[in-house]
Design an enzyme around this catalytic site. Structure first.
Site, mmCIF file in Angstrom:
data_model
loop_
_atom_site.group_PDB
_atom_site.id
_atom_site.type_symbol
_atom_site.label_atom_id
_atom_site.label_comp_id
_atom_site.label_asym_id
_atom_site.label_seq_id
_atom_site.Cartn_x
_atom_site.Cartn_y
_atom_site.Cartn_z
ATOM 1 C CE LYS A 22 7.093 7.071 1.130
ATOM 2 N NZ LYS A 22 5.866 6.524 0.512
ATOM 3 C CG ASN A 23 4.155 6.176 3.899
ATOM 4 O OD1 ASN A 23 4.397 6.764 2.836
ATOM 5 N ND2 ASN A 23 4.472 4.919 4.101
ATOM 6 C CB CYS A 118 3.593 0.003 -7.910
ATOM 7 S SG CYS A 118 3.426 -0.781 -6.326
ATOM 8 N NE ARG A 123 0.574 -0.347 -3.254
ATOM 9 C CZ ARG A 123 1.413 0.620 -2.855
ATOM 10 N NH1 ARG A 123 2.497 0.862 -3.529
ATOM 11 N NH2 ARG A 123 1.101 1.351 -1.807
ATOM 12 C CG ASP A 314 6.038 0.435 4.250
ATOM 13 O OD1 ASP A 314 5.429 1.483 4.500
ATOM 14 O OD2 ASP A 314 5.661 -0.370 3.375
ATOM 15 N NE ARG A 406 7.903 7.230 -5.307
ATOM 16 C CZ ARG A 406 6.841 6.545 -5.712
ATOM 17 N NH1 ARG A 406 6.974 5.588 -6.616
ATOM 18 N NH2 ARG A 406 5.643 6.782 -5.228
HETATM 19 C C1 EPZ Z 1 0.253 2.592 2.536
HETATM 20 O O1 EPZ Z 1 -0.059 2.158 1.221
HETATM 21 C C2 EPZ Z 1 1.705 3.061 2.489
HETATM 22 N N1 EPZ Z 1 1.821 4.182 1.569
HETATM 23 C C3 EPZ Z 1 2.611 1.912 2.038
HETATM 24 O O2 EPZ Z 1 3.957 2.383 2.085
HETATM 25 C C4 EPZ Z 1 2.452 0.755 3.024
HETATM 26 O O3 EPZ Z 1 3.243 -0.336 2.585
HETATM 27 C C5 EPZ Z 1 0.972 0.340 3.097
HETATM 28 O O4 EPZ Z 1 0.171 1.488 3.465
HETATM 29 C C6 EPZ Z 1 0.735 -0.769 4.122
HETATM 30 O O5 EPZ Z 1 1.159 -0.340 5.391
HETATM 31 C C7 EPZ Z 1 1.458 5.426 1.983
HETATM 32 O O6 EPZ Z 1 1.033 5.613 3.113
HETATM 33 C C8 EPZ Z 1 1.618 6.542 1.003
HETATM 34 P P1 EPZ Z 1 -3.083 -0.375 1.895
HETATM 35 P P2 EPZ Z 1 -1.606 1.815 0.833
HETATM 36 O O7 EPZ Z 1 -4.245 0.250 1.238
HETATM 37 O O8 EPZ Z 1 -2.514 2.725 1.548
HETATM 38 C C9 EPZ Z 1 -4.828 -4.039 -0.578
HETATM 39 C C10 EPZ Z 1 6.126 2.790 1.288
HETATM 40 O O9 EPZ Z 1 7.055 2.009 1.027
HETATM 41 N N2 EPZ Z 1 -5.883 -3.099 -1.003
HETATM 42 O O10 EPZ Z 1 -3.053 -0.475 3.386
HETATM 43 O O11 EPZ Z 1 -1.680 1.757 -0.639
HETATM 44 C C11 EPZ Z 1 -3.451 -3.669 -1.140
HETATM 45 O O12 EPZ Z 1 -3.292 -4.207 -2.442
HETATM 46 C C12 EPZ Z 1 4.709 2.445 0.861
HETATM 47 O O13 EPZ Z 1 6.248 3.873 1.935
HETATM 48 C C13 EPZ Z 1 -6.973 -3.584 -1.734
HETATM 49 O O14 EPZ Z 1 -7.067 -4.769 -2.032
HETATM 50 O O15 EPZ Z 1 -1.729 0.341 1.424
HETATM 51 C C14 EPZ Z 1 -2.503 -4.295 -0.151
HETATM 52 O O16 EPZ Z 1 -2.348 -5.664 -0.454
HETATM 53 C C15 EPZ Z 1 4.653 1.161 0.044
HETATM 54 N N3 EPZ Z 1 -7.932 -2.709 -2.129
HETATM 55 C C16 EPZ Z 1 -3.256 -4.166 1.181
HETATM 56 O O17 EPZ Z 1 -4.646 -3.958 0.830
HETATM 57 C C17 EPZ Z 1 -7.882 -1.364 -1.809
HETATM 58 O O18 EPZ Z 1 -8.808 -0.615 -2.179
HETATM 59 C C18 EPZ Z 1 -2.794 -2.989 2.032
HETATM 60 O O19 EPZ Z 1 -2.868 -1.831 1.237
HETATM 61 C C19 EPZ Z 1 -6.769 -0.897 -1.059
HETATM 62 C C20 EPZ Z 1 -5.788 -1.769 -0.660
#
Ligand code: EPZ
Length: 427
Positions: A22-23, A118, A123, A314, A406
């Protein structure tokens, strides 16, 4: 709304094939906006709700989305007819923000609803926006929408430095840089396998890229990109979830089409928990067969989640289900998201002994969980509750299964094939 009805206590054994990731699929699909040529994906998890949602979003922007049997998707965007990603789609899937980079790169403008928080955390997307500004975009926020515009000549290659590692932020930086003029350097990039897959697709489309999978990625932007055929890699988190089913289910489980090379942190933890894990020969991409055997109660292990190649956030909820029935005490620390323990309260209702203190959960394994009616709150929390139901005494009913759909294709069918008693019913 659907529910899962699970009769616990049956050994989990057999062989099952891992579906497409998915990701990986979601950013790969967003990248098709970068060219007017068709891109054909094979091995895509087409039944996932999030893949269908991304398809609907891209169609709203002007993409022709054709689904063929056997995991084949063809996406073609001759013209981008709309540059607004509407709130009603974005609020159901925050990965919608991944169209920001491609829209800016191809059209010079984008209006994307702020995704909002969420269940697992606020996020924000501030790092995505800073990356777009580093490539020359002007960003405003108006009425809950990010409004982004490029100078008349479009995006210009530059230096993107992420103060914090972000998977989605790195993906938007890559797709924006693909059509930016000149060279882009991305510092402190995410190293997840999904980033590598996206870079491989962009390279196949004609982008010059080096360094994917490291913290420093170089991109030479192009004027236009080609269509191509691309294979979606298998899902390391679905594979890990099924491995946890094997660990908790006291049987012998074999996974085929398993991304073994991307599961080292989880394999290490499950071996530390006394599970026997062995793998067959692997392809050049590190894909092959993996067998996990856990004929007795697993041993408690400590874990801290971290960015790849660390232990995946995850997989935290799923491992917590295993630790709930392990021998001993497990200290689990969630370092990526601020609120990713919603599954703990439901596991406690099934008899788990879990104590939360900030980002750390102390899990004292119990002999046996008791089946109960429980409610899913997010994708991986629902997987955790299903795993707990597999070993709980009696019947467990997991509600709000739409969270599970999902990110997992026909999970009840896969688990039933492995000997579990899981049925899907409408509530
Ligand atoms: C991706 O989300 C994945 N989703 C998530 O999987 C996964 O948990 C996450 O990466 C971490 O590995 C998809 O790939 C679709 P991040 P993403 O930006 O890109 C903070 C699942 O269950 N952050 O790496 O949204 C954020 O709040 C899902 O399949 C900021 O502060 O994750 C988090 O604490 C859930 N500012 C951390 O960084 C930003 O602009 C990591 O988020 C962006 C992120």
């Amino acid at each position: 709304m659907d529910i899962f009805r699970i009769q616990g206590g049956r050994p989990i054994s057999g062989t099952v094939r891992v579906s497409g990731a998915k990701n990986a699929a979601l950013p790969l699909m967003s990248a098709t906006l970068l060219t007017e040529q068709p891109i054909r994906f094979v091995g895509a998890p087409t039944r996932l709700v999030d893949v269908q949602t991304m398809g609907r979003l891209l169609v709203s922007l002007g993409t022709e989305f054709t689904e063929r049997r056997g995991g084949e998707l063809v996406l073609t965007t001759p013209n981008v007819e709309e540059t607004t990603a509407a709130y009603d789609l974005v609020r159901t899937m925050r990965a919608s923000v991944l169209v920001l980079g491609p829209l800016l790169a191809r059209c010079g403008q984008a209006r994307v609803s702020m995704p909002g928080g969420c269940a697992i955390g606020s996020r924000p997307v501030d790092l995505h926006l800073k990356a777009m500004e580093a490539l020359g975009a002007r960003i405003d926020v108006e009425a809950g929408y990010v409004v982004a515009r490029t100078p008349p000549g479009g995006l210009v290659g530059g230096r993107v430095v992420f103060e914090k590692i972000t998977v989605g932020g790195t993906e938007n930086a890559l797709t924006a840089a693909a059509l930016a003029k000149g060279e882009t350097v991305i510092e402190n990039a995410a190293r997840e396998p999904e980033i590598v897959a996206l870079a491989q697709l962009l390279r196949t489309m004609g982008v010059e890229i080096e360094g994917e999978g490291t913290h420093r990625i170089l991109v030479q932007g192009q004027d236009r990109l080609e269509g191509c055929r691309f294979e979606v890699p298998p899902d390391r988190i679905e594979a890990g979830t099924l491995m946890c089913a094997g660990a908790i289910g006291r049987g012998s489980l074999t996974l085929t089409n398993c991304p073994v090379a991307h599961l080292e942190a989880l394999v290490e933890k499950l071996r530390e928990a006394d599970c026997r894990v062995h793998t067959g020969s692997l392809s050049s991409e590190g894909i092959g067969e993996l067998t996990i055997e856990a004929p007795f109660r697993p041993r408690a292990v400590d874990v801290m989640t971290g960015e790849y190649p660390g232990f995946p956030t995850d997989m935290q909820a799923q491992l917590m289900a295993v630790m709930s029935v392990a021998q001993g005490r497990s200290m689990m620390t969630e370092r990526i998201f601020e609120n990713r323990y919603l599954h703990a309260s439901e596991l406690i209702r099934m008899g788990a002994d879990i104590h939360l203190e900030g980002r750390t959960a102390t899990v004292r394994g119990v002999e046996r969980l008791s089946g109960a009616p429980v409610t899913a709150s997010d994708l991986r929390a629902s997987a955790s509750l299903v795993l707990a139901g597999l070993v709980a005494q009696g019947e467990t009913v997991v509600r709000r299964i739409y969270h599970l759909d999902r990110g997992y294709e026909n999970l009840e069918i896969k688990l039933t094939k492995l000997g579990a008693m899981v049925s899907r019913e409408s509530e």
